[in-house]
Design a protein around this motif. Structure first.
Motif, PDB file in Angstrom:
ATOM      1  N   LYS A 183       0.828  -1.205   0.000  1.00 55.80           N
ATOM      2  CA  LYS A 183       0.000   0.000   0.000  1.00 55.80           C
ATOM      3  C   LYS A 183       0.867   1.262   0.000  1.00 55.80           C
ATOM      4  O   LYS A 183       1.956   1.277   0.580  1.00 55.80           O
ATOM      5  CB  LYS A 183      -0.926   0.011   1.221  1.00 55.80           C
ATOM      6  CG  LYS A 183      -2.001  -1.065   1.181  1.00 55.80           C
ATOM      7  CD  LYS A 183      -2.877  -1.011   2.419  1.00 55.80           C
ATOM      8  CE  LYS A 183      -3.951  -2.081   2.380  1.00 55.80           C
ATOM      9  NZ  LYS A 183      -4.791  -2.092   3.589  1.00 55.80           N
ATOM     10  N   GLU A 184       0.343   2.307  -0.621  1.00 54.22           N
ATOM     11  CA  GLU A 184       1.111   3.542  -0.805  1.00 54.22           C
ATOM     12  C   GLU A 184       1.537   4.181   0.515  1.00 54.22           C
ATOM     13  O   GLU A 184       2.621   4.770   0.602  1.00 54.22           O
ATOM     14  CB  GLU A 184       0.289   4.557  -1.614  1.00 54.22           C
ATOM     15  CG  GLU A 184       0.058   4.198  -3.068  1.00 54.22           C
ATOM     16  CD  GLU A 184      -1.109   3.229  -3.256  1.00 54.22           C
ATOM     17  OE1 GLU A 184      -1.714   2.823  -2.240  1.00 54.22           O
ATOM     18  OE2 GLU A 184      -1.407   2.875  -4.408  1.00 54.22           O
ATOM     19  N   THR A 185       0.700   4.086   1.554  1.00 51.81           N
ATOM     20  CA  THR A 185       0.995   4.787   2.812  1.00 51.81           C
ATOM     21  C   THR A 185       1.667   3.895   3.862  1.00 51.81           C
ATOM     22  O   THR A 185       1.912   4.350   4.978  1.00 51.81           O
ATOM     23  CB  THR A 185      -0.301   5.360   3.416  1.00 51.81           C
ATOM     24  OG1 THR A 185      -1.216   4.283   3.656  1.00 51.81           O
ATOM     25  CG2 THR A 185      -0.943   6.371   2.498  1.00 51.81           C
TER      26      THR A 185
END
Length: 710
Positions: free
Chosen positions: A531-533
């Motif tokens: 996931k990006e975060t």
């Protein structure tokens, strides 16, 4: 048996605490929660009692504490309830009328007070000031008399009556009238602040759909209640309408606003095949969708239930304030008696002087600022979290967030997207099509993301009637009988447990091994996207001095690689874990934690670990129902960075609680001391009571209006 009732005519946070105290002492009632802000009474009934008798018993208690307060069944359509609703409507109309009349009377009282102060003649001045006092405080005096008859006299009505009547007795007519007027004005602003906070919270929860456009078999549209819709029904949602239930779009394209559910401000595109959540707002296109969940299990209903039930799980700070208020007021009243009568007897005999100072103590003794502001702070924080897609199931969990030194992540679906794809099929014996066919036969009934990725890969078809047997061991693998052949699909450890020798090197990535009749025929490589975060979340947690662990069923090589990408220390990466291994590993990690431990997961296999952690956080978007039920906090958009926001919200909540407690007690203690020394008067005492209450409530409610909790 769990019970829930609406509370009617409850206008005082202190009264809510007193009713709570009385109901806690009632036999057969357990886990009682009187929520002043949502106006709900919830409890567990240990012994079956007839509903009519139970309500009558509860109403007697409520009316004794706060005259006119009563309970009624939630959404009761019975004749009795309709009668109560009519009474409530009449009362509400009457209450509005009384409020207007009170406002007019108070205005007249203020006018007379101002006129009285300008007069020079003593007798006329005193008469007008006494009339002003009577007009502004008649209701407080009446309530004090009623409560004395009931034996419940240590409340703000009694204290204000004694203080102002005492001032009249001392001949301070202007002070008595002015203090009563100032008190009533302060009460008005206090009520207004509380009501504004309640309206803000109610606005956050106004996501419940009012209707559903049901498409009948003949193509006509019928407007029905969402609770009447069944799974498989077709619903139509027009632009500007709220999606009433969860489902899958079968016709049309549109843009959906999910901000009320997940806190995401950016609308998303939705087309045929897109799963949609109830509570979302359809922005620009007409769509048709097939319902996949009953209303009782829909996303919007679960959110409302979680937030509403959050008030029943009170934090230690809330419990302490309720208990503190019960002892604080009598102690201060006793001190006032000692100051008013004991001091002149033992000191200088000046009863008038010390009686006047004792009145200041009486005014200050009301703990409204604490009783109102502390629960409101927790209520506001939970409402703010809900607005941002963080569902906190109780004030006790919110309170725990301030003391966390360890966060433990599950990998798949938590730090990674859980959307696997097959990257390679390695053949050891036979052909690639054979490896895929047997793997799909094994994964045919699987709900795991890896199994679904294998089933969706390639053109090989497997038919259910060819599968004669199927047994899945969660976290290990699958044993199936397919066209008379025994198939094993799973991890290397699973196959080795069935005496199948695997003489090939451990590979990077998630690997699924396939064996037929005890012979290894191949393995399938599957990858998951981070996931990006996730990296940002890990970095900020470590920046706050929090230990970050990752638990995964992947092999050591894969786990180490993912950990490096995320910035997790190698000694805090735990690999090759089965579901029961996660429980043991979390126990080990918890034993090293000095404060508290959070576990973050999403799948059904995480439920035991979520329940065991000090705080269990689950992913609400792709998380399983059992994982959501087992957790204490639910992240509606599956964004791990919401953990940072939740921790910041917990710290902010604790800060506001400490501010209000420190400010309220500090001001009261200072004014008490000044009163004894003869420096403070009743006017300052009123500020120390009502003024502090207003400021504390405003301070608590600002959490709701704060744009960011970072």
């Amino acid at each position: 048996m769990k019970k829930e009732y609406e509370i009617v005519n409850l206008h005082c946070g202190g009264c809510a605490s007193k009713i709570q105290y009385e109901l806690d002492r009632v036999e057969n009632l357990k886990d009682v929660n009187v929520d002043f802000y949502s106006k709900k009474l919830k409890f567990t009934l240990e012994k079956d009692i007839e509903e009519k008798d139970l309500i009558e018993k509860l109403n007697k208690i409520a009316d004794k504490v706060e005259p006119g307060t009563y309970f009624k069944k939630v959404d009761d359509d019975s004749t009795v309830s309709n009668h109560l609703n009519k009474n409530e409507d009449n009362h509400t109309h009457g209450e509005e009328l009384i409020s207007k009349i009170d406002l007019i009377i108070l205005t007249v009282g203020i006018t007379l007070f101002v006129v009285g102060l300008t007069l020079s003649k003593s007798l006329q001045k005193d008469i007008i000031l006494i009339i002003a006092y009577g007009l502004s405080g008649y209701d407080i005096l009446l309530n004090a008399l009623k409560n004395i008859k009931r034996g419940k006299f240590l409340d703000e009505n009694f204290l204000m009556s004694i203080a102002t009547v005492g001032a009249l007795g001392l001949g301070d007519f202007g002070e008595a009238a002015g203090v009563m007027i100032f008190y009533k004005i302060g009460e008005f602003f206090q009520d207004m602040a509380v009501n504004n906070s309640k309206k803000s919270i109610e606005k956050l929860m106004s996501i419940k759909p009012d209707f559903a456009n049901l498409k009948n078999k003949n193509g006509s549209i019928e407007i029905v209640d969402p609770s009447e819709v069944n799974i498989g029904d077709i619903l139509v949602v027009k632009p500007g309408e709220r999606v009433p239930l969860d489902g899958v779009i079968i016709s049309g394209t549109t843009t959906l606003d999910k901000s009320a559910l997940t806190g995401e401000s950016i609308p998303i595109m939705a087309e045929i095949g897109t799963e949609i959540l109830s509570g979302s707002i359809n922005i620009d296109g007409t769509i048709e969708f097939k319902v996949t969940k009953m209303y009782s299990q829909s996303t919007v209903n679960r959110i409302i239930e979680m937030v509403e039930s959050a008030g029943s799980k009170k934090a230690q700070a809330e419990k302490f304030i309720t208990k503190f208020a019960r002892y604080y007021t009598p102690i201060v009243v006793l001190l006032a008696i000692i100051i008013g009568f004991g001091t002149p007897l033992l000191y200088d005999g000046n009863f008038k002087l010390w009686f006047s100072r004792a009145l200041i103590f009486l005014v200050i003794s009301c703990p409204c600022a604490l009783v109102l502001s502390v629960p409101l702070t927790f209520f506001s924080s939970i409402g703010k979290g809900s607005k941002d897609g963080i569902l906190i199931k109780g004030g006790n969990y919110l309170e725990r967030l301030k003391n966390i030194d360890t966060v433990v992540f599950d990998k798949t679906g938590t730090l990674t997207k859980g959307s696997f794809k097959v990257t390679k099929v390695e053949v050891i014996k036979g052909t690639e099509n054979e490896v895929l066919e047997y793997a799909k036969a094994g994964e045919f009934y699987s709900n795991h993301p890896i199994g679904k990725a294998i089933l969706n890969y390639g053109d090989i078809k497997v038919f259910e009637w060819d599968i004669q047997g199927h047994n899945e061991k969660a976290g290990y693998g699958i044993n199936a009988l397919y066209n008379g052949k025994e198939i094993l699909v799973g991890s290397k450890k699973f196959l080795e447990g069935h005496k199948i020798e695997i003489n090939i090197l451990e590979a990077f990535g998630t690997v699924v091994y396939v064996a037929v009749d005890s012979i290894l025929i191949g393995r399938i490589f599957v990858e998951d996207e981070i996931k990006e975060t996730s990296r940002k979340t890990v970095d900020e947690l470590k920046g706050q001095g929090i230990n970050v662990y990752m638990l995964t069923g992947d092999n050591k090589k894969t786990g180490k690689h993912i950990g490096e990408i995320l910035g997790i220390d190698e000694d805090k990466i735990c690999t090759n874990l089965l579901p029961q291994d996660k429980v043991n590993k979390l126990e080990e990690i918890k034993s090293r934690s000095k404060k508290g431990t959070i576990f973050v997961g999403d799948g059904i296999n995480d439920a035991p670990v979520l329940a065991m952690a000090d705080i269990g956080i689950s992913m609400g978007k792709i998380g399983s129902d059992i994982a959501i039920e087992s957790s204490d906090i639910v992240l509606m958009n599956d964004d791990p960075y919401k953990i940072i926001e939740a921790l910041n919200l917990g710290k902010r909540n604790n800060q506001v609680v400490l501010e209000n407690v420190g400010f309220a007690l500090g001001v009261k203690i200072v004014v008490m001391i000044l009163g004894v020394l003869g420096i403070a008067n009743l006017w300052l005492a009123i500020f120390a009571d009502v003024g502090v209450s207003v400021l504390a409530v405003l301070n608590a409610s600002k959490i709701l209006t704060k744009k960011s909790i970072n």
